[in-house]
Design an enzyme around this catalytic site. Structure first.
Site, short mmCIF file in Angstrom:
data_model
loop_
_atom_site.label_atom_id
_atom_site.label_comp_id
_atom_site.label_asym_id
_atom_site.label_seq_id
_atom_site.Cartn_x
_atom_site.Cartn_y
_atom_site.Cartn_z
N HIS A 124 3.41 -0.76 -2.95
CA HIS A 124 4.01 -1.64 -2.85
C HIS A 124 5.63 -1.98 -2.68
CE1 HIS A 124 -0.11 -2.50 -3.18
NE2 HIS A 124 -0.39 -2.56 -4.11
N ASP B 236 -11.70 1.35 -3.55
CA ASP B 236 -9.93 1.23 -3.69
C ASP B 236 -9.55 2.36 -2.07
OD1 ASP B 236 -7.55 0.83 -4.38
OD2 ASP B 236 -7.43 2.35 -5.76
N GLU C 291 -7.07 -6.79 0.37
CA GLU C 291 -5.90 -7.18 1.17
C GLU C 291 -5.89 -7.00 2.47
OE1 GLU C 291 -3.97 -4.03 -1.34
OE2 GLU C 291 -5.34 -4.16 -3.39
N HIS D 31 -1.13 -10.10 -2.38
CA HIS D 31 -1.83 -9.45 -3.62
C HIS D 31 -2.77 -9.65 -4.93
CE1 HIS D 31 -2.64 -5.62 -6.26
NE2 HIS D 31 -2.26 -4.45 -5.38
N SER D 32 -3.79 -11.15 -4.29
CA SER D 32 -4.29 -11.92 -6.02
C SER D 32 -5.45 -11.35 -6.55
CB SER D 32 -4.24 -12.82 -5.13
OG SER D 32 -3.68 -14.02 -5.48
N TYR D 33 -5.40 -11.32 -8.35
CA TYR D 33 -7.15 -10.92 -8.08
C TYR D 33 -7.68 -12.06 -8.32
CZ TYR D 33 -4.04 -6.19 -9.54
OH TYR D 33 -3.82 -4.80 -9.50
N ASN E 111 0.74 -1.39 0.05
CA ASN E 111 -0.10 -0.17 -0.20
C ASN E 111 1.08 1.14 -0.03
OD1 ASN E 111 -2.51 1.66 -0.04
ND2 ASN E 111 -3.23 0.00 1.08
N ARG E 112 0.48 2.62 0.03
CA ARG E 112 1.35 4.10 -0.09
C ARG E 112 1.47 4.50 1.61
NH1 ARG E 112 -3.48 3.26 -3.26
NH2 ARG E 112 -2.91 3.68 -5.54
#
Ligand code: BGC
Length: 375
Positions: free
Chosen positions: A128, A274, A340, A202-204, A98-99
């Site tokens: 990330h 998000d 996540e 971090h799976s989609y 994350n940020r």
């Protein structure tokens, strides 16, 4: 291993109802290093593939309500494809997932500067782990098999100064597939100097098994009464806000597409969902319920449990048809979503956030359970 031998082994696994971990060579990195891929199977026929590159979840096949198996994750068919992965598909992300605002944080009176590799809303931040995070390095994988589970333990040591972070960080990331149809991702880490970290899986996901369909028709529950509002750079403003009465309220199941277009500042800044939600602490054993995702068409359901305080729900808003993945499919807007579990984004700069600091002698421990079923 030859495909035919692998098929026989998988068939034998299913016949005898055991779990199994098999390894083979996935390919080579440009510098010639070999990269392994591992196939885990369980008694009901679920298959999970993970690789040493980025400690990545390559694919995961689970059954729908008619017993039909399909891969539920975005990604690539080959190692060459995974080397181009800029979307963090399936990745183990760090040192800080994350940020981090402006790519800067202070620890014990010293300021650290990190790469600013992301700029939502035109505002620069660190995302990330920076330019070469743990999703782009070669981990070392070792398989294990137990009576009701099998898996792979990946290890990697990130050196002091790697991407600007202090301290040599020794990590162990374990993927376990068990006979309860659970995929467990677990990260442990120790350091030799104080550091900050937030290791994230971090799976989609697209539970329909059809990566060309929208996840707007998936139904989501988040076990969270609060979320973290952000500025337009997607950096949390500091305080948590109640979800009640807003399109961020997923305490009861909602279709994702139902309110994503609402006029609401958070949705405007995120280009959809998000954000991080703060988990309310509904316990199941020692873990906290985080999310339940269901695809009404196929009945496939995934529940997520964790020991972390928050979950980022990212609705695939930045997918824009420019990436071609598995089976030559072009990944369009909102064809997958990420859930996540993690600490608070930008925690190193937010005194109100649970601490993201790890000190020598402590062990970081993050557990994330994905439980699959079909309703
Ligand atoms: C973030 C998104 C970001 C994506 C990149 C997610 O964890 O929330 O904003 O674009 O990762 O893959």
């Amino acid at each position: 291993m030859k495909t035919s031998i692998l098929k026989i082994l998988i068939a034998a696994t299913l016949m005898f109802g055991v779990t199994q971990a098999e390894e083979s060579i996935f390919g080579k990195l440009p510098d010639g290093q070999e990269v392994k891929i591992f196939v885990l199977t369980n008694a009901s026929g679920m298959t999970v593939k993970v690789t040493e590159y980025g400690a990545i979840l390559v694919s995961i096949e689970a059954a729908d309500r008619n017993g039909k198996f399909a891969d539920l994750s975005h990604g690539y068919d080959t190692l060459e494809g995974w080397l181009t992965n800029t979307s963090y598909f399936g990745s183990t992300v760090g040192r800080f997932g994350n940020r981090i605002a402006d790519g800067k944080f202070s620890l014990d009176g010293k300021t650290y500067e990190l790469a600013t590799n992301n700029d939502p809303g035109g505002i620069h931040c660190h995302l990330h782990g920076g330019l070469k995070g743990y999703d782009k390095v070669l981990w070392k994988g070792e398989t294990f098999e137990k009576k009701n589970s099998s898996g792979v333990i990946f290890t990697y040591t990130s050196k002091d100064g790697d991407e600007g972070y202090p301290g040599n960080l020794s990590m162990e990331v374990t993927y376990t597939l068990n006979n309860n149809n659970e995929l467990i991702w677990e990260a442990k880490a120790t350091t030799d100097a104080p550091t900050v970290l937030n290791l994230v899986h971090h799976s989609y996901w697209n539970l329909s098994g059809d990566a060309e369909t929208s996840i707007n028709d998936h139904e989501l529950t988040l076990f969270a009464d609060h979320y973290l509002p952000t500025n337009k750079g997607l950096i949390p403003t500091g305080d948590k806000a109640p979800v009640a009465g807003t399109p961020m309220d997923f305490t009861k199941p909602h279709l994702i597409g139902e309110r994503v277009g609402d006029q609401f500042e958070a949705l405007k800044f995120g280009g959809g969902y998000d954000h991080a939600w703060v988990l309310s602490g509904q316990k199941e054993g020692e873990l906290t319920r985080a999310a339940k995702l269901r695809d009404p068409k196929t009945g496939r359901t995934m529940e997520i449990l964790t020991n972390q305080p928050a979950i980022q729900f990212y609705g695939g808003n930045f997918l824009d048809g420019t990436v071609t993945g598995k089976g030559e499919i072009t990944y369009e807007h909102r064809t997958a979503l990420c859930l996540e579990t993690e600490g608070w984004p930008d925690a190193p700069n937010n005194p109100k956030a649970p601490s993201a600091i790890l000190r020598p002698g402590e062990t970081y421990s993050h557990k994330m359970v994905h439980r699959f079923s079909a309703e």
